[in-house]
Enzyme design. Structure first.
Site, PDB file in Angstrom:
ATOM      1  N   CYS A  64       1.116  -1.012   0.084  1.00 20.98           N
ATOM      2  CA  CYS A  64       0.021   0.181   0.448  1.00 20.98           C
ATOM      3  C   CYS A  64       1.250   1.582  -0.451  1.00 20.98           C
ATOM      4  O   CYS A  64       1.838   1.464   0.743  1.00 20.98           O
ATOM      5  CB  CYS A  64      -0.907   0.276   1.364  1.00 20.98           C
ATOM      6  SG  CYS A  64      -2.149  -0.872   0.687  1.00 20.98           S
TER       7      CYS A  64
ATOM      8  N   CYS B  44       4.942   4.115 -11.859  1.00 22.50           N
ATOM      9  CA  CYS B  44       5.607   4.071 -13.388  1.00 22.50           C
ATOM     10  C   CYS B  44       6.497   3.287 -14.103  1.00 22.50           C
ATOM     11  O   CYS B  44       7.851   2.356 -12.918  1.00 22.50           O
ATOM     12  CB  CYS B  44       6.820   5.615 -13.180  1.00 22.50           C
ATOM     13  SG  CYS B  44       7.719   6.335 -14.828  1.00 22.50           S
TER      14      CYS B  44
HETATM   15 ZN   LIG Z   1      -1.935  -2.968   0.199  1.00 27.42          ZN
END
Ligand SMILES: [Zn+2]
Ligand SMILES: [Zn+2]
Length: 335
Positions: free
Chosen positions: A145, A153
């Protein structure tokens, strides 16, 4: 098991191919500018000195910001957002989302979380087993996360988020300046080559490709940079531009926009002398952000504003107040 681990490792190696291509193009552009163009083609030593000096300033700033964007790992939420073992057990015991939802809601009360799923539920990452802070998203490539995630990118093989968004913007700016400098200084020689006045075929090829490649990158970077300047001014991430964030009361596309000046200092910091350099100076912790309506209620209570115009003006003044305070959480206390 062993096969899947090997495949994962191979896939990770493949992710570095675009980065290698970028590095090779940059190294070639450095050689083509310094050796064939400056040393072989330019006759005036003053011109040579000025061009090489300007080029190296751009090259150093560009390489520095490129390296910082590439090498800065994305920030992940702190442990307080992770479920404790007892909460996790409780959560796993429940079967349906309807039953699980109140558990997450109860845990989230201790946290400063305002964004919700479209259906109104608390945003939870099943991979990382945590409640997602506002503007945080799970990246399937980085497998974590990422705080204030903008996008992943592939050209940098890194997530662009809270930890490196300033570096990314500077990377776009300096790479555009690098290309524009090459175009501005090489174009007269390019025209001479085009008219057939210079004959060294190897030098000719380097200069021709240098101009064409720089022009191609300059156009792309120009679009990308202006898009990100607009995102920065309106305090949006690319993901929020693609999908409007939801709150308890529904979607709000301008939720984090607290005025251009405050939006700018959220990313670049209060110390303007650090703005041009790829050193971390962003404000906050990447987990909590001031919201537009909180700013409005704060400024209205201070200024006794009335009507829409007063509110608009007060948002800007409240933004300045946030810049002075530095810590976003203070605005909620005073608001
Ligand atoms: Zn996560
Ligand atoms: Zn990622």
């Amino acid at each position: 098991m062993l096969l899947s681990a090997c495949l994962r490792r191979c896939a990770r190696l493949l992710y570095w191919i675009p980065v290698t291509i970028v590095i090779m193009v940059v190294m070639w552009s450095y050689y083509a500018y310094v050796v064939p163009f400056c040393w072989i083609l330019l006759s005036s030593s003053t011109q040579k000195g000025v061009f090489l000096c300007l080029f190296h300033v751009c090259f150093v700033m560009f390489s520095w910001s490129f390296w910082k964007t590439l090498s800065t790992p994305p920030s992940s939420p702190s442990v307080e957002f992770q479920l404790s073992s007892s909460d996790s057990l409780l959560y796993e015991q429940e079967r349906g989302d309807m039953e699980k939802s109140p558990i997450l809601l109860e845990i989230s009360k201790k946290l400063s979380v305002h964004t919700r799923k479209a259906a109104g539920a608390i945003r939870f990452c099943h991979h990382c087993q945590l409640i997602k802070p506002d503007r945080c998203h799970h990246c399937s490539v980085c497998q974590m996360c990422v705080l204030k995630m903008d996008h992943h990118c592939p050209w940098l093989n890194n997530c662009i988020g809270f930890s490196n968004y300033k570096f990314f913007l500077l990377f776009l700016l300096y790479s555009l300046l690098y290309c524009l400098l090459i175009i501005a200084t090489v174009t007269p020689t390019f025209i001479q080559l085009w008219l057939g006045k210079l004959f060294d075929s190897c030098v000719k090829l380097h200069v021709l490709f240098l101009t064409l490649v720089s022009a191609m990158f300059a156009v792309t970077l120009c679009f990308l940079l202006f898009f990100h300047i607009w995102l920065l001014a309106s305090n949006k991430t690319t993901l929020e531009w693609l999908s409007v964030p939801f709150f308890v009361d529904g979607p709000a596309s301008e939720a984090f926009d607290v005025g251009v000046r405050a939006n700018l200092s959220q990313v670049f910091g209060r110390n303007k002398s650090l703005w041009p350099f790829p050193v971390f100076s962003s404000q906050g912790d990447g987990q909590s952000f001031p919201l537009r309506w909180q700013m409005s209620s704060y400024s209205l209570s201070v200024m006794n504003g009335n009507g829409h115009r007063a509110m608009e003006g007060s948002v800007e003044r409240a933004s300045q107040r946030v810049s002075q305070l530095g810590d976003f959480r203070k605005i909620w206390i005073t608001g």
